[in-house]
Design an enzyme around this catalytic site. Structure first.
Site, short mmCIF file in Angstrom:
data_model
loop_
_atom_site.label_atom_id
_atom_site.label_comp_id
_atom_site.label_asym_id
_atom_site.label_seq_id
_atom_site.Cartn_x
_atom_site.Cartn_y
_atom_site.Cartn_z
CB CYS A 51 -1.92 -4.85 -1.46
SG CYS A 51 -0.78 -4.09 -0.80
CG HIS A 80 -5.13 -1.19 -1.70
ND1 HIS A 80 -5.14 -2.27 -1.00
CD2 HIS A 80 -3.82 -1.59 -1.69
CE1 HIS A 80 -4.26 -2.60 0.53
NE2 HIS A 80 -3.10 -1.67 -0.72
CD GLU A 107 -8.74 -2.37 -0.24
OE1 GLU A 107 -8.49 -3.04 -1.67
OE2 GLU A 107 -7.59 -1.78 -0.41
#
Ligand code: NAG
Length: 342
Positions: free
Chosen positions: A154, A267, A269
């Site tokens: 990001c 993202h 994660e």
């Protein structure tokens, strides 16, 4: 019967169940014999890989909780989701606290086998300078013959786009805050050399039709702008694109052509490790995406030739810090590691 006796009986029962029958029926083996036996049945892992990889994660200014946890000047944080992401794939984390003196950060880079740049908002000042220095050092390490991966997520991807293009105004605005999206794979992209190399084809297919990845950004870069910039187009290959709320297309995943560098506008994660937004996908497919992406980062880090000094590593691991739960506010990150100014 005392609880100790129950414990012993339980373990006797348990181990006799688990022992290979040859063991269960023969005399007790001495430790040396056990080792010889097990080495015969367990081939040694690939000696060219390193099985204790460590990833450095750069901290971001603030407390990660809009001041609810700390307003201290110079405080910085790492969302615990990035740490869990790395740990889930078999690596440990050293925090690279961006306020630390450059010499200290360079020494810490000797303790790791790869680096992760997180999401966030900061694009200037000391943070930008620190990220720039670390990025240059990562390229140097690779130029010097190590295989030293970088994951830029990001904001991290936005920052390396600015650094590589040497243009702090290269980014464009997009409407992609707090939303899940599909990923559109670029035709003939080099998937086999990329983060997607070991994704099951069925999952790759679903990613292009189902909203399985989380976006949360107001900036990005369009494929046209990236391709028209000679510095960016020679550094990056575009793997995927996405479409924002206004039907504007942005680059969502890139790989470097010459370095083990991967950039994500999304993202990876969050799917498995963040719960603050109801938009974050948590289906089994979504969780597998987190896991496959993390596995790729750590598989790259295992190729690194760096062998950190054991005690120095222990002194600097993230285990020297404790995360703070801030998800009770019902928004933002669930847990963050906060670092006071160095
Ligand atoms: C930080 O400042 C804000 C605004 O003044 C305040 O509401 C908040 O309680 C402060 N946070 C802490 C941890 O003191």
């Amino acid at each position: 019967m005392s609880s100790d006796a129950v414990w012993v009986l339980f373990h006797l029962a348990f181990f006799s169940q688990c022992l290979p029958s040859a063991w269960a029926h023969s005399a007790i083996l001495l430790p040396g014999q056990l080792a010889r036996d097990s080495s015969q049945s367990c081939p040694a892992p690939d000696p060219n890989l390193y099985y204790k990889p460590v990833i450095g994660i750069v901290s971001h200014p603030g407390d990660g909780a809009s001041g609810r946890l700390s307003n201290a000047t110079g405080a910085s944080y790492i969302a615990a989701s990035y740490v869990k992401f790395v740990e889930a794939a078999g690596a440990r984390v050293v925090p690279l606290i961006y306020t630390e003196p450059p010499e200290k950060l360079l020494k810490k880079l000797e303790l790791v086998n790869g680096v992760l740049f997180t999401g966030g908002w900061a694009k200037s000042g000391l943070y930008f300078e620190t990220v720039t220095k670390i990025f240059k050092k990562i390229l140097e390490k690779n130029d010097a013959g190590d295989h030293f991966p970088l994951f830029a997520t990001c904001l991290g991807f936005e920052l390396i786009t600015m650094i590589i293009s040497q243009d702090n105004n290269i980014l464009e605005e997009f409407s992609a805050s707090n939303q899940a999206s599909t990923l559109q794979f670029v035709e003939n992209a080099n998937i086999g050399e990329s983060v997607f190399q070991r994704f099951p084809p069925e999952l790759l297919g679903k990613m292009s039709t189902d909203c399985l990845v989380m976006q949360n950004h107001r900036y990005g870069i369009s494929p046209g702008k990236l391709l028209n910039n000679p510095k960016l187009s020679s550094f990056f290959e575009i793997l995927t694109t996405c479409t924002d709320e206004d039907d504007k297309v942005y680059v969502s995943t890139v790989r470097s052509r010459n370095y083990p560098v991967t950039g994500f506008q999304w993202h990876p994660e969050k799917n498995a490790f963040e719960w603050g937004s109801p938009r974050i996908p948590h289906t089994e497919d979504a969780i597998q995406i987190t896991q496959y992406v993390a596995n790729f980062l750590v598989s790259e880090a295992r190729k690194s030739l760096n062998r950190p000094v054991a005690q120095e590593l222990l002194d600097n691991l993230i285990y020297n810090y404790s995360p703070t739960y801030c998800g009770k506010a019902g928004k933002g990150y669930d847990e963050v590691y906060i670092f006071a100014q160095a």
